[in-house]
Write an enzyme that holds these catalytic residues in place. Structure first.
Site, PDB file in Angstrom:
ATOM      1  N   ALA A  67       0.861  -1.185   0.000  1.00  0.00           N
ATOM      2  CA  ALA A  67       0.000   0.000   0.000  1.00  0.00           C
ATOM      3  C   ALA A  67       0.894   1.231   0.000  1.00  0.00           C
ATOM      4  CB  ALA A  67      -0.882  -0.021   1.236  1.00  0.00           C
ATOM      5  N   GLU A 133       4.658  -5.019   7.208  1.00  0.00           N
ATOM      6  CA  GLU A 133       3.898  -3.944   7.877  1.00  0.00           C
ATOM      7  C   GLU A 133       4.331  -3.728   9.319  1.00  0.00           C
ATOM      8  OE1 GLU A 133       2.562  -6.361   6.004  1.00  0.00           O
ATOM      9  OE2 GLU A 133       0.992  -5.549   4.696  1.00  0.00           O
TER      10      GLU A 133
END
Ligand code: CAA
Length: 259
Positions: A67, A133
């Site tokens: 992302a 992440e």
């Protein structure tokens, strides 16, 4: 309107469409515009009778590095909740035709999650998969904790998600995350070849096979078997079933039309 962040080739081979993620300078970081364009393109191709299988790739250096961190760095919980970015991902999950990922280079975070949302993954020998992440203060948000765990098992998923470390194409193959490894200069060609092979199969049966396999991930065996059986019976209303079985008996090649 021409999309900005993806390239679409509707007929890279007969019945095969190719979508390329196209933000090379950002390693194909998945910003909102890219994901929206991808959803729109896939939904259109899903309804297009001249397309039976879709291939999704990035470039040699990156399938997608996740992302877009710059886009979300300053957001708060309310922003994230209101924007509901992952509803786009839900729509992609509902695409009925097979979607095959051609992965070279980085498939990280949302990039790894996008590859896992595809039905199959062909990787180049330079591919690296990871859910990093944790290193930026969050956890996977587009299905990584669920799909990676189902694909590679609990202990491997825990290690990848808790340390953020990447795995190589060889490790991914060994773990059951990908279908095959291909030399980098051939990975896209080989993915398109696999897509063409599936595109020669009866399209309704292909869609129902996909739907039935995916059902196995969120239902009991009893319900899954009932679902499969219903789809099996349903295909006996299709012309392709008559053609397929007749062609077998007549010892000739079947001509499937998706009817
Ligand atoms: N978001 C935004 N920009 C990114 C990006 C990302 N995920 N990944 C790379 N970029 C940008 C870099 O900022 C850089 O831009 P500038 O030149 O303007 O600085 C450009 O792409 C090239 O990247 P690098 O210079 O970092 O290239 P590298 O070869 O040195 O390193 C890399 C490559 C290891 C992939 C490194 O870029 C990296 O670690 N990227 C982030 C990976 C990541 O953490 N992904 C998870 C994102 S969160 C997520 O995905 C949540 C979710 O579940 C949906």
């Amino acid at each position: 309107m021409k999309p900005e962040c993806i390239l679409i080739n509707k007929e890279v081979q007969q019945f095969v469409a190719h979508i390329q993620l196209n933000r090379p300078r950002e390693l194909n970081a998945l910003n909102t515009l890219l994901m929206t364009e991808l959803r729109d393109a896939l939904q259109q191709l899903d309804l297009d009778d001249s397309v039976r299988v879709m291939v999704l790739s990035g470039n040699e250096k990156a399938f997608a590095a996740g992302a877009d961190i710059k886009e979300m760095a300053e957001k708060n919980t309310v922003d994230m909740y209101r924007e509901d970015k992952f509803s786009v991902w839900d729509a992609i999950r509902k695409i009925k035709k097979p979607l095959i990922a051609a992965v070279s280079g980085f498939a990280l975070g949302g990039g790894c999650e996008l590859a896992m949302m595809c039905d199959m993954i062909v990787a180049s020998e330079t591919a690296q998969f990871g859910q990093p992440e944790i290193k930026i203060g969050v956890i996977p948000g587009a299905g990584g904790t669920q799909r990676l765990t189902r694909a590679v098992g609990k202990v491997r998923a825990m290690e990848m998600i808790l340390t953020g470390k990447f795995i190589s194409a060889d490790e991914a193959l060994q773990a059951g995350l990908i279908n095959k490894i291909v030399p980098v200069e051939l990975y896209l060609e080989e993915t398109i070849r696999l897509a063409s092979e599936i595109a020669r199969m009866p399209p309704l049966a292909v869609k129902m096979a996909k739907e039935s396999v995916l059902k196995a991930f969120d239902t009991s065996l009893e319900d899954g078997l009932a679902y499969e059986r219903k789809n099996f019976y349903m295909l006996f209303s299709s012309k392709d079933q008559k053609e397929g079985m007749k062609a077998f008996i007549e010892k000739r090649k079947a001509e499937f039309r998706g009817e």
